[in-house]
Design an enzyme around this catalytic site. Structure first.
Site, PDB file in Angstrom:
ATOM      1  N   SER A 187       0.988  -1.067   0.290  1.00 43.15           N
ATOM      2  CA  SER A 187       0.054   0.054  -0.075  1.00 43.15           C
ATOM      3  C   SER A 187       1.257   1.442   0.581  1.00 43.15           C
ATOM      4  O   SER A 187       0.566   1.901  -0.134  1.00 43.15           O
ATOM      5  CB  SER A 187      -0.648   0.381   1.524  1.00 43.15           C
ATOM      6  OG  SER A 187       0.463   0.040   2.391  1.00 43.15           O
ATOM      7  N   HIS A 205       4.764  -2.809   7.333  1.00 41.46           N
ATOM      8  CA  HIS A 205       5.594  -1.382   7.279  1.00 41.46           C
ATOM      9  C   HIS A 205       6.840  -1.444   8.838  1.00 41.46           C
ATOM     10  O   HIS A 205       7.656  -0.756   9.339  1.00 41.46           O
ATOM     11  CB  HIS A 205       4.070  -0.582   7.995  1.00 41.46           C
ATOM     12  CG  HIS A 205       3.688  -0.072   6.643  1.00 41.46           C
ATOM     13  ND1 HIS A 205       2.905  -0.672   5.693  1.00 41.46           N
ATOM     14  CD2 HIS A 205       3.551   1.194   6.359  1.00 41.46           C
ATOM     15  CE1 HIS A 205       2.610   0.379   4.258  1.00 41.46           C
ATOM     16  NE2 HIS A 205       2.966   1.188   5.275  1.00 41.46           N
ATOM     17  N   CYS A 247       2.977  -7.237   9.603  1.00 41.42           N
ATOM     18  CA  CYS A 247       2.801  -5.235   8.501  1.00 41.42           C
ATOM     19  C   CYS A 247       4.595  -5.495   8.327  1.00 41.42           C
ATOM     20  O   CYS A 247       5.015  -5.698   9.070  1.00 41.42           O
ATOM     21  CB  CYS A 247       2.567  -4.692   9.126  1.00 41.42           C
ATOM     22  SG  CYS A 247       1.949  -3.205   8.174  1.00 41.42           S
ATOM     23  N   CYS A 305       2.904  -7.010   1.612  1.00 40.78           N
ATOM     24  CA  CYS A 305       1.653  -6.435   2.558  1.00 40.78           C
ATOM     25  C   CYS A 305       1.011  -7.851   3.062  1.00 40.78           C
ATOM     26  O   CYS A 305       0.135  -8.851   2.060  1.00 40.78           O
ATOM     27  CB  CYS A 305       0.746  -5.397   1.425  1.00 40.78           C
ATOM     28  SG  CYS A 305      -0.372  -4.745   2.158  1.00 40.78           S
ATOM     29  N   GLU A 309       4.710   5.449   7.745  1.00 41.68           N
ATOM     30  CA  GLU A 309       4.747   6.907   6.288  1.00 41.68           C
ATOM     31  C   GLU A 309       5.295   7.917   6.503  1.00 41.68           C
ATOM     32  O   GLU A 309       5.473   8.708   5.647  1.00 41.68           O
ATOM     33  CB  GLU A 309       3.306   6.463   5.717  1.00 41.68           C
ATOM     34  CG  GLU A 309       2.652   4.895   5.080  1.00 41.68           C
ATOM     35  CD  GLU A 309       3.211   4.742   4.394  1.00 41.68           C
ATOM     36  OE1 GLU A 309       3.076   5.988   2.340  1.00 41.68           O
ATOM     37  OE2 GLU A 309       3.396   3.782   3.438  1.00 41.68           O
TER      38      GLU A 309
HETATM   39  N1  DGL Z   1       1.931  -2.567   4.505  1.00 41.49           N
HETATM   40  C1  DGL Z   1       1.181  -3.529   4.562  1.00 41.49           C
HETATM   41  C2  DGL Z   1       1.055  -4.731   5.235  1.00 41.49           C
HETATM   42  O1  DGL Z   1       1.550  -5.566   5.190  1.00 41.49           O
HETATM   43  C3  DGL Z   1      -0.105  -2.313   4.329  1.00 41.49           C
HETATM   44  C4  DGL Z   1      -0.323  -1.603   6.009  1.00 41.49           C
HETATM   45  C5  DGL Z   1      -1.621  -0.569   5.737  1.00 41.49           C
HETATM   46  O2  DGL Z   1      -1.311  -0.196   4.336  1.00 41.49           O
HETATM   47  O3  DGL Z   1      -2.557  -0.352   6.443  1.00 41.49           O
HETATM   48  O4  DGL Z   1      -0.297  -5.300   5.851  1.00 41.49           O
END
Ligand code: DGL
Length: 268
Positions: A14, A190, A188, A76, A156
């Site tokens: 994302s 991120h 996740c 993701c 982000e």
């Molecule tokens: N990086 C993503 C994940 O692994 C998406 C995080 C998001 O857009 O909420 O879930």
């Protein structure tokens, strides 16, 4: 299945989170070129419904296909939980791998880790994808899961450490800290950007696992199985980054995480 070996690998997320997978792929497979797609116009995915995430994921794979990729990594967890089998069924001739299976398979090889915490987005945690993958194969495990939706906007914006990050970590992870886990899975892509802050919060005492390294290994296996590895680095294209919103903020956070300049970010 046969692929033109010098075509790039496609990776999507994302936003900037999938760069944690990108970095491991580049370490493990330096001769592969990568086309990275960050769907920054629609981030976050983690609080959206399954139907919407499937629609976005389909559009992302379609776009990467038109750019000529030989395989796709859904970097993701949210899209892997909500849309992986859906996009795989739509593209039966393309290798598409997700990020959940590689790390859960690894955890099954670590019987000494019995008390596992999973953190992820609302959709990933609600899907039960991690909990089911682990509990199905090991009934001696205690698995607790917690969604941490504010982690994604922090990352982000390039907030990887500091007082605000520490407060948000404490708000979400206080209960897990008191429950003396053996390991915590960053479910996740991120979250590895917050790894040091999270590890410090647990006093460096628990094992912290993320999906990136195991996913890169899985990609290496998939390319090898299809004889699709790029064996000649001289011919590989350079990496490119595609974003669905303005390239500027993506570039700033990406450079902060990767630790070097990137100039090939394109708006799509
Ligand atoms: N990086 C993503 C994940 O692994 C998406 C995080 C998001 O857009 O909420 O879930």
């Amino acid at each position: 299945m046969s692929f033109p070996n010098q075509n790039p690998v496609g990776i999507f997320d994302s936003g900037v989170g999938g760069l944690t997978v990108f970095a491991e792929v580049k370490k493990l497979l330096p001769d592969e070129s990568v086309f990275y797609l960050g769907d920054t116009a629609r981030v976050p995915y983690g609080s959206k419904s399954v139907d919407v995430i499937r629609r976005y994921s389909l559009a992302n794979v379609n776009l990467l296909m038109t750019l000529g990729v030989k395989a796709v990594v859904v970097a993701c967890n949210t899209a892997s939980a909500a849309a992986l089998s859906f996009v795989q069924s739509r593209f039966p001739n393309l290798e598409i791998i997700g990020v959940i299976e590689p790390v859960t398979e690894y955890l099954l090889t670590r019987p000494e880790l019995k008390k596992i915490g999973i953190i992820g987005t609302n959709t990933t945690v609600a899907s039960g994808a991690y909990q089911n993958a682990l509990m199905k194969k090991r009934n001696d495990l205690t698995v607790s899961a917690k969604s941490c939706p504010l982690f994604v906007p922090l990352v982000e914006e390039g907030f990887f450490k500091g007082e605000i990050v520490e407060k948000v970590i404490d708000m979400y992870l206080g209960e897990m800290k008191r429950s003396s886990l053996d390991a915590l899975v960053l479910g996740c892509t991120h979250y590895p950007m917050l790894r040091k802050a999270i590890s410090d919060y647990f006093g460096g005492k628990i094992e912290i696992l993320d999906t990136a390294f195991y996913t890169a290994k899985k990609l290496a296996e998939v390319l090898a199985r299809n004889s699709a590895e790029n064996r000649s680095s001289a011919c590989s294209e350079s990496d490119r980054f595609f974003v669905t919103d303005s390239p500027d903020s993506f570039r700033v956070t990406a450079e902060l995480f990767l630790g070097h300049k990137i100039d090939n970010v394109f708006h799509v």
